[in-house]
Design an enzyme around this catalytic site. Structure first.
Site, mmCIF file in Angstrom:
data_model
loop_
_atom_site.group_PDB
_atom_site.id
_atom_site.type_symbol
_atom_site.label_atom_id
_atom_site.label_comp_id
_atom_site.label_asym_id
_atom_site.label_seq_id
_atom_site.Cartn_x
_atom_site.Cartn_y
_atom_site.Cartn_z
ATOM 1 N N ARG A 24 30.838 27.822 -1.076
ATOM 2 C CA ARG A 24 31.032 29.200 -1.582
ATOM 3 C C ARG A 24 29.844 29.688 -2.399
ATOM 4 O O ARG A 24 30.003 30.491 -3.323
ATOM 5 C CB ARG A 24 32.314 29.325 -2.408
ATOM 6 C CG ARG A 24 33.583 29.255 -1.608
ATOM 7 C CD ARG A 24 33.889 30.600 -0.945
ATOM 8 N NE ARG A 24 34.861 30.430 0.121
ATOM 9 C CZ ARG A 24 36.155 30.704 0.001
ATOM 10 N NH1 ARG A 24 36.621 31.166 -1.104
ATOM 11 N NH2 ARG A 24 36.959 30.514 1.018
ATOM 12 N N ARG A 28 31.358 35.814 -4.519
ATOM 13 C CA ARG A 28 31.568 36.791 -5.591
ATOM 14 C C ARG A 28 30.940 36.440 -6.921
ATOM 15 O O ARG A 28 30.836 37.301 -7.783
ATOM 16 C CB ARG A 28 33.071 37.023 -5.777
ATOM 17 C CG ARG A 28 33.661 37.866 -4.672
ATOM 18 C CD ARG A 28 35.156 37.730 -4.653
ATOM 19 N NE ARG A 28 35.512 36.352 -4.390
ATOM 20 C CZ ARG A 28 36.759 35.895 -4.331
ATOM 21 N NH1 ARG A 28 37.757 36.711 -4.571
ATOM 22 N NH2 ARG A 28 37.001 34.642 -4.066
ATOM 23 N N ARG A 37 29.536 43.841 -1.244
ATOM 24 C CA ARG A 37 30.981 43.966 -1.034
ATOM 25 C C ARG A 37 31.535 45.314 -1.495
ATOM 26 O O ARG A 37 32.591 45.736 -1.031
ATOM 27 C CB ARG A 37 31.733 42.832 -1.754
ATOM 28 C CG ARG A 37 31.773 41.550 -0.979
ATOM 29 C CD ARG A 37 32.734 41.596 0.235
ATOM 30 N NE ARG A 37 34.110 41.367 -0.164
ATOM 31 C CZ ARG A 37 35.076 42.269 -0.135
ATOM 32 N NH1 ARG A 37 34.818 43.491 0.269
ATOM 33 N NH2 ARG A 37 36.299 41.966 -0.511
ATOM 34 N N ASP A 73 33.958 33.077 7.936
ATOM 35 C CA ASP A 73 35.184 32.526 7.362
ATOM 36 C C ASP A 73 35.841 31.639 8.409
ATOM 37 O O ASP A 73 35.777 31.935 9.605
ATOM 38 C CB ASP A 73 36.145 33.638 6.927
ATOM 39 C CG ASP A 73 37.241 33.075 6.031
ATOM 40 O OD1 ASP A 73 37.044 33.042 4.805
ATOM 41 O OD2 ASP A 73 38.267 32.614 6.560
ATOM 42 N N TYR A 150 47.300 27.954 8.090
ATOM 43 C CA TYR A 150 47.280 29.412 7.906
ATOM 44 C C TYR A 150 48.051 30.109 9.014
ATOM 45 O O TYR A 150 48.785 31.072 8.771
ATOM 46 C CB TYR A 150 45.838 29.942 7.852
ATOM 47 C CG TYR A 150 45.181 29.674 6.525
ATOM 48 C CD1 TYR A 150 45.493 30.435 5.407
ATOM 49 C CD2 TYR A 150 44.240 28.654 6.363
ATOM 50 C CE1 TYR A 150 44.901 30.192 4.173
ATOM 51 C CE2 TYR A 150 43.651 28.401 5.141
ATOM 52 C CZ TYR A 150 43.977 29.167 4.048
ATOM 53 O OH TYR A 150 43.403 28.935 2.832
HETATM 54 O O1 CP3 Z 1 29.143 30.574 0.850
HETATM 55 C C1 CP3 Z 1 29.990 30.144 1.661
HETATM 56 O O2 CP3 Z 1 30.681 29.136 1.413
HETATM 57 C C2 CP3 Z 1 30.073 30.775 3.030
HETATM 58 C C3 CP3 Z 1 31.161 31.610 3.293
HETATM 59 C C4 CP3 Z 1 32.591 31.123 3.436
HETATM 60 C C5 CP3 Z 1 33.680 32.014 3.284
HETATM 61 N N1 CP3 Z 1 34.826 31.356 3.611
HETATM 62 C C6 CP3 Z 1 33.574 33.461 2.913
HETATM 63 C C7 CP3 Z 1 34.686 34.022 2.118
HETATM 64 C C8 CP3 Z 1 33.129 29.880 3.804
HETATM 65 C C9 CP3 Z 1 32.426 28.563 4.062
HETATM 66 C C10 CP3 Z 1 34.544 30.043 3.917
HETATM 67 C C11 CP3 Z 1 35.452 28.954 4.347
HETATM 68 C C12 CP3 Z 1 36.884 29.084 4.078
HETATM 69 N N2 CP3 Z 1 37.666 30.204 4.188
HETATM 70 C C13 CP3 Z 1 37.733 28.000 3.751
HETATM 71 C C14 CP3 Z 1 37.289 26.564 3.644
HETATM 72 C C15 CP3 Z 1 36.594 26.311 2.350
HETATM 73 C C16 CP3 Z 1 37.503 26.207 1.180
HETATM 74 O O3 CP3 Z 1 37.307 26.968 0.232
HETATM 75 O O4 CP3 Z 1 38.370 25.313 1.190
HETATM 76 C C17 CP3 Z 1 39.027 28.498 3.601
HETATM 77 C C18 CP3 Z 1 40.252 27.702 3.232
HETATM 78 C C19 CP3 Z 1 38.975 29.890 3.888
HETATM 79 C C20 CP3 Z 1 40.089 30.853 3.895
HETATM 80 C C21 CP3 Z 1 39.877 31.925 2.898
HETATM 81 N N3 CP3 Z 1 39.008 32.998 3.027
HETATM 82 C C22 CP3 Z 1 40.514 32.058 1.646
HETATM 83 C C23 CP3 Z 1 41.556 31.097 1.092
HETATM 84 C C24 CP3 Z 1 40.024 33.233 1.048
HETATM 85 C C25 CP3 Z 1 40.468 33.877 -0.232
HETATM 86 C C26 CP3 Z 1 40.230 33.034 -1.405
HETATM 87 C C27 CP3 Z 1 39.277 33.689 -2.360
HETATM 88 O O5 CP3 Z 1 38.361 32.979 -2.827
HETATM 89 O O6 CP3 Z 1 39.460 34.870 -2.611
HETATM 90 C C28 CP3 Z 1 39.046 33.785 1.905
HETATM 91 C C29 CP3 Z 1 38.213 34.991 1.644
HETATM 92 C C30 CP3 Z 1 36.736 34.711 1.543
HETATM 93 N N4 CP3 Z 1 35.996 34.090 2.506
HETATM 94 C C31 CP3 Z 1 35.866 35.084 0.475
HETATM 95 C C32 CP3 Z 1 34.569 34.661 0.844
HETATM 96 C C33 CP3 Z 1 33.297 34.847 0.066
HETATM 97 C C34 CP3 Z 1 36.259 35.803 -0.822
HETATM 98 C C35 CP3 Z 1 36.699 37.179 -0.628
HETATM 99 C C36 CP3 Z 1 35.668 38.298 -0.579
HETATM 100 O O7 CP3 Z 1 34.439 38.191 -0.775
HETATM 101 O O8 CP3 Z 1 36.155 39.413 -0.313
#
Ligand code: CP3
Length: 346
Positions: A24, A28, A37, A73, A150
């Site tokens: 991540r 954010r 964003r 994602d 999911y």
């Molecule tokens: O920098 C990075 O890691 C690359 C981008 C990335 C995202 N999602 C973008 C994202 C990666 C590698 C993921 C993987 C992901 N997505 C996982 C596996 C990694 C982990 O954290 O266990 C999972 C379980 C998801 C599913 C997912 N997507 C969730 C649970 C959420 C919401 C949680 C939160 O932090 O709000 C997302 C949304 C998401 N995907 C965001 C980002 C940067 C945050 C929301 C946004 O920017 O609007």
């Protein structure tokens, strides 16, 4: 150096200092990400290769990490299967048509990844062209269990009751679902390597909620099929999960050149469970980034002491960077790593 130190570390070759990236890292906690964003949704960023490349490169410009993870994602590849996905602020992913029956599983469409997920592959090529030669480009996908959770729950869960009861009541249907996810994931990761990814990470984020018996019976063969299919690529793989201390032997056996360790297990003990022939990634608690700088330095140093200079350690958090993380803390971690393990801090 002929290949990035992160790639060399995946292969357990000696490197000048311990390579680091942060799950991540594009997200954010960065003001420049929040600025993008404000104008675009997550799905828009992922659909537009130029924007994807921009946010992928943001943490590299600011911190000079050793790896750039492509911005995407894990749930995106489910959309062309027929899944209605959205991201709800402060809640997380939401699936309007969750998978609850054999008919739902049968209706999931096979995906032509080259057509349906082309924007990610274009973004990988764009980023690869921009990256310094010693920074590795990391592609990724969700593992079948984490994706299935999911799909079945329809969103985040605390206990995985719907997923597990589906698995226990309808093992054959569950297996069919897993096989569809395996096929998709192999095609998606293979195409990412072809588009320029130099390392591939499989995120099985929630697999630590399973007991050993269930992991072995319902999940391990499917994760193993993915790693087996990727072996010919000459692209090292990372197998990641959270809360996996009790599953590490099985996760390691399922596959991956590098096994993720979270902060609940001391790095040397985790490495012993993973086995000598593998590299490890981890394992700072993301919450430590909120601690005073001296405390952060001490914790990083403890991890390095436990790694004991053995080739095959990639530094990372045990899970992703959280949104309020102070950016200075990332610099403190990287400076500590680079001064402790050899290279001059630049
Ligand atoms: O920098 C990075 O890691 C690359 C981008 C990335 C995202 N999602 C973008 C994202 C990666 C590698 C993921 C993987 C992901 N997505 C996982 C596996 C990694 C982990 O954290 O266990 C999972 C379980 C998801 C599913 C997912 N997507 C969730 C649970 C959420 C919401 C949680 C939160 O932090 O709000 C997302 C949304 C998401 N995907 C965001 C980002 C940067 C945050 C929301 C946004 O920017 O609007």
């Amino acid at each position: 150096m002929s290949e990035p130190r992160l790639v060399a570390a995946c292969r357990r070759q000696p490197v000048d200092y311990t390579p680091a990236w942060f799950m991540r890292q594009a997200g954010r906690f960065l003001p420049e990400y929040r600025a993008v964003r404000e104008k675009h949704t997550l799905l828009e960023i992922c659909a537009e290769p130029e924007l994807t490349a921009e946010v992928t490169l943001q943490p590299i410009r600011r911190f000079e990490m050793d790896g750039a993870i492509i911005f995407a994602d894990i749930l995106l590849p489910l959309v062309p299967m027929g899944i209605d996905l959205s991201f709800i602020p402060d809640v997380g992913p939401s699936i309007a048509n969750p998978i609850r029956t054999a008919e739902n599983v049968a209706a999931l469409r096979p995906v032509d990844v080259d057509e349906a997920l082309s924007s990610t592959f274009m973004a990988l090529s764009l980023v690869r062209a921009e990256l310094p030669a010693d920074t590795a480009l990391i592609g990724f996908a969700g593992a079948p269990f984490t994706l299935a959770s999911y799909l079945i729950e329809g969103g985040p869960t605390r206990n995985f009751i719907k997923t597990k009861s589906f698995m226990y009541h309808e093992p054959e249907t569950f297996r069919t679902l897993m096989e569809k996810l395996v096929t998709l994931t192999i095609a998606y990761l293979t195409a990412q390597a072809e588009a320029g990814a130099q390392v591939l990470q499989l995120f099985d984020s929630w697999v630590g909620y399973l007991g050993q018996e269930d992991y072995r019976r319902y999940i391990k063969p499917h994760s193993a099929a993915i790693f087996e299919a990727l072996r010919h690529l000459d692209c090292p793989t990372i197998h990641f999960g959270v809360g996996t201390g009790e599953l590490l032997e099985d996760i390691s056996e399922a596959g991956g050149d590098v096994i993720g360790l979270d902060w609940r297990v001391p790095l040397d003990e985790g490495w012993a469970r993973v086995g000598e022939g593998k590299a490890v990634q981890g394992n700072l608690d993301p919450a430590v980034l909120y601690a005073p700088h001296d405390f952060i330095r001490e914790r990083v140093q403890q991890i390095l002491t436990r790694a004991n200079g053995r080739p095959g350690h990639i530094f990372n958090l045990g899970h992703g960077v959280t949104p309020a993380t102070p950016m200075d803390s990332i610099h403190v971690v990287l400076d500590t790593l680079r001064s402790s393990t050899g290279a001059a801090v630049g």
